[in-house]
Design a protein around this motif. Sequence first.
Motif, mmCIF file in Angstrom:
data_model
loop_
_atom_site.group_PDB
_atom_site.id
_atom_site.type_symbol
_atom_site.label_atom_id
_atom_site.label_comp_id
_atom_site.label_asym_id
_atom_site.label_seq_id
_atom_site.Cartn_x
_atom_site.Cartn_y
_atom_site.Cartn_z
ATOM 1 N N SER A 195 -1.145 -10.148 -3.273
ATOM 2 C CA SER A 195 -1.301 -8.690 -3.379
ATOM 3 C C SER A 195 -1.956 -8.234 -4.683
ATOM 4 O O SER A 195 -1.872 -7.051 -5.031
ATOM 5 C CB SER A 195 0.079 -8.016 -3.257
ATOM 6 N N GLY A 196 -2.579 -9.151 -5.398
ATOM 7 C CA GLY A 196 -3.169 -8.802 -6.684
ATOM 8 C C GLY A 196 -4.198 -7.694 -6.620
ATOM 9 O O GLY A 196 -4.308 -6.876 -7.529
ATOM 10 N N ARG A 197 -4.945 -7.631 -5.520
ATOM 11 C CA ARG A 197 -6.010 -6.627 -5.410
ATOM 12 C C ARG A 197 -5.482 -5.201 -5.439
ATOM 13 O O ARG A 197 -6.111 -4.313 -6.004
ATOM 14 C CB ARG A 197 -6.802 -6.853 -4.122
ATOM 15 N N ILE A 198 -4.334 -4.979 -4.788
ATOM 16 C CA ILE A 198 -3.822 -3.601 -4.710
ATOM 17 C C ILE A 198 -3.210 -3.148 -6.033
ATOM 18 O O ILE A 198 -2.971 -1.953 -6.234
ATOM 19 C CB ILE A 198 -2.797 -3.440 -3.574
ATOM 20 N N MET A 199 -2.927 -4.084 -6.932
ATOM 21 C CA MET A 199 -2.349 -3.723 -8.225
ATOM 22 C C MET A 199 -3.399 -3.332 -9.248
ATOM 23 O O MET A 199 -3.095 -2.640 -10.223
ATOM 24 C CB MET A 199 -1.535 -4.903 -8.786
ATOM 25 N N TYR A 200 -4.637 -3.742 -9.031
ATOM 26 C CA TYR A 200 -5.695 -3.495 -10.010
ATOM 27 C C TYR A 200 -5.905 -2.004 -10.243
ATOM 28 O O TYR A 200 -6.043 -1.217 -9.294
ATOM 29 C CB TYR A 200 -7.005 -4.142 -9.558
ATOM 30 N N LEU A 213 9.867 -8.023 -4.184
ATOM 31 C CA LEU A 213 9.584 -7.018 -3.169
ATOM 32 C C LEU A 213 8.643 -5.960 -3.738
ATOM 33 O O LEU A 213 8.904 -5.397 -4.805
ATOM 34 C CB LEU A 213 10.890 -6.362 -2.710
ATOM 35 N N LEU A 214 7.548 -5.682 -3.042
ATOM 36 C CA LEU A 214 6.621 -4.633 -3.444
ATOM 37 C C LEU A 214 6.892 -3.379 -2.627
ATOM 38 O O LEU A 214 7.004 -3.439 -1.401
ATOM 39 C CB LEU A 214 5.172 -5.078 -3.232
ATOM 40 N N LYS A 215 6.981 -2.254 -3.314
ATOM 41 C CA LYS A 215 7.272 -0.995 -2.644
ATOM 42 C C LYS A 215 6.370 0.100 -3.202
ATOM 43 O O LYS A 215 6.333 0.331 -4.415
ATOM 44 C CB LYS A 215 8.748 -0.620 -2.855
ATOM 45 N N GLY A 216 5.629 0.760 -2.339
ATOM 46 C CA GLY A 216 4.774 1.860 -2.769
ATOM 47 C C GLY A 216 5.590 3.120 -2.980
ATOM 48 O O GLY A 216 6.372 3.509 -2.118
ATOM 49 N N LYS A 238 5.623 7.217 -5.310
ATOM 50 C CA LYS A 238 4.739 8.217 -5.910
ATOM 51 C C LYS A 238 4.360 7.831 -7.338
ATOM 52 O O LYS A 238 3.361 8.299 -7.865
ATOM 53 C CB LYS A 238 5.398 9.597 -5.880
ATOM 54 N N GLU A 239 5.192 6.945 -7.979
ATOM 55 C CA GLU A 239 4.872 6.490 -9.330
ATOM 56 C C GLU A 239 3.820 5.390 -9.324
ATOM 57 O O GLU A 239 3.210 5.095 -10.345
ATOM 58 C CB GLU A 239 6.132 5.964 -10.031
ATOM 59 N N GLY A 240 3.620 4.732 -8.166
ATOM 60 C CA GLY A 240 2.686 3.614 -8.071
ATOM 61 C C GLY A 240 3.279 2.500 -7.234
ATOM 62 O O GLY A 240 3.930 2.753 -6.226
ATOM 63 N N ILE A 241 3.117 1.270 -7.658
ATOM 64 C CA ILE A 241 3.677 0.120 -6.951
ATOM 65 C C ILE A 241 4.884 -0.390 -7.724
ATOM 66 O O ILE A 241 4.786 -0.721 -8.901
ATOM 67 C CB ILE A 241 2.634 -1.002 -6.802
ATOM 68 N N ARG A 242 6.022 -0.442 -7.055
ATOM 69 C CA ARG A 242 7.247 -0.941 -7.673
ATOM 70 C C ARG A 242 7.442 -2.405 -7.302
ATOM 71 O O ARG A 242 7.499 -2.750 -6.123
ATOM 72 C CB ARG A 242 8.455 -0.111 -7.226
ATOM 73 N N CYS A 243 7.535 -3.270 -8.303
ATOM 74 C CA CYS A 243 7.790 -4.701 -8.100
ATOM 75 C C CYS A 243 9.271 -4.947 -8.370
ATOM 76 O O CYS A 243 9.700 -4.915 -9.528
ATOM 77 C CB CYS A 243 6.940 -5.546 -9.035
ATOM 78 N N ILE A 244 10.042 -5.178 -7.318
ATOM 79 C CA ILE A 244 11.493 -5.318 -7.432
ATOM 80 C C ILE A 244 11.852 -6.800 -7.503
ATOM 81 O O ILE A 244 11.644 -7.548 -6.551
ATOM 82 C CB ILE A 244 12.200 -4.640 -6.253
ATOM 83 N N VAL A 258 1.884 -9.126 -14.963
ATOM 84 C CA VAL A 258 1.403 -7.835 -15.473
ATOM 85 C C VAL A 258 -0.024 -7.920 -16.001
ATOM 86 O O VAL A 258 -0.905 -7.157 -15.573
ATOM 87 C CB VAL A 258 2.354 -7.307 -16.576
ATOM 88 N N TRP A 259 -0.286 -8.814 -16.929
ATOM 89 C CA TRP A 259 -1.619 -8.892 -17.526
ATOM 90 C C TRP A 259 -2.695 -9.299 -16.514
ATOM 91 O O TRP A 259 -3.746 -8.655 -16.456
ATOM 92 C CB TRP A 259 -1.613 -9.848 -18.712
ATOM 93 N N PRO A 260 -2.473 -10.318 -15.684
ATOM 94 C CA PRO A 260 -3.517 -10.689 -14.711
ATOM 95 C C PRO A 260 -3.746 -9.637 -13.625
ATOM 96 O O PRO A 260 -4.798 -9.624 -12.998
ATOM 97 C CB PRO A 260 -2.979 -11.987 -14.079
ATOM 98 N N SER A 261 -2.772 -8.746 -13.388
ATOM 99 C CA SER A 261 -2.908 -7.765 -12.305
ATOM 100 C C SER A 261 -3.973 -6.717 -12.585
ATOM 101 O O SER A 261 -4.543 -6.123 -11.666
ATOM 102 C CB SER A 261 -1.565 -7.069 -12.061
ATOM 103 N N GLY A 262 -4.229 -6.437 -13.874
ATOM 104 C CA GLY A 262 -5.198 -5.395 -14.226
ATOM 105 C C GLY A 262 -4.660 -3.992 -14.037
ATOM 106 O O GLY A 262 -5.426 -3.026 -13.963
ATOM 107 N N ALA A 263 -3.329 -3.844 -13.971
ATOM 108 C CA ALA A 263 -2.727 -2.516 -13.809
ATOM 109 C C ALA A 263 -3.042 -1.652 -15.036
ATOM 110 O O ALA A 263 -3.044 -2.140 -16.169
ATOM 111 C CB ALA A 263 -1.219 -2.643 -13.631
#
Length: 213
Positions: free
Chosen positions: A38-43, A6-9, A11-17, A69-74
């Motif tokens: 959703s990879g684009r929004i994590m970059y 589950l992805l949740k926006g 204030k810290e950023g994007i939370r991947c639950i 984590v690594w492929p996301s570009g966060a």
Amino acid sequence: MESHILLKGTKEGIRCIFPEDEGIMKIEKMCDEVLKESGRIMYDCSLVIDLQGRESGEEEIIAILRNLVWPSGAKNVVWRSYDPKTRKILKTAGFCIEEYPSYKGSRGRGLFIYKSLRSGQKVEHDSDVFIIGNVNDGSEVWASGNIWIWGKLQGVVHAGCQGDEEAHILAKVFESNQVRIGKLYSSIERNSSYWSKSTLIYAQENTLIFKEI
């Protein structure tokens, strides 16, 4: 129902639950799916990897790094876990772990809070926690012992967070979607018979029991 990350926006950023009831092979597949969709929004953003109560070993953590984590570009990654063993592995590896410094009290003594907790507030204490007020939606309470709330419980509470499944939760008005005792957890629907009532929650035979009082 099929499990997903589950992805949740926030204030810290994007939370991947991450779900707590899936094995490593399914986790790897879900990471790939999230990255495709959703990879684009994590970059270049901040990412919170929320493992909830999963007991994740080194192999699983590496799989999450490699497949998500690594492929996301966060640009910034913080890990979150309720499980003591997982937190120890993450700390030993030098990862940034979400901490809960607010309202920390003396070890072994009950912590009394005479006010309501607002959304975003977090309490962690190494004993029992007593709250004379509400635990509002978006707030969290972790206690190695029991949690008693003389008010409305809407946030997330975790009694026996160091593994004690003899701990219990007591709420004057129960309206929470999720509670935890030790490694056990339960998601609750609003149509439950004990919703909005005084409720005692305890573990019995590896299951959480809800009892109206």
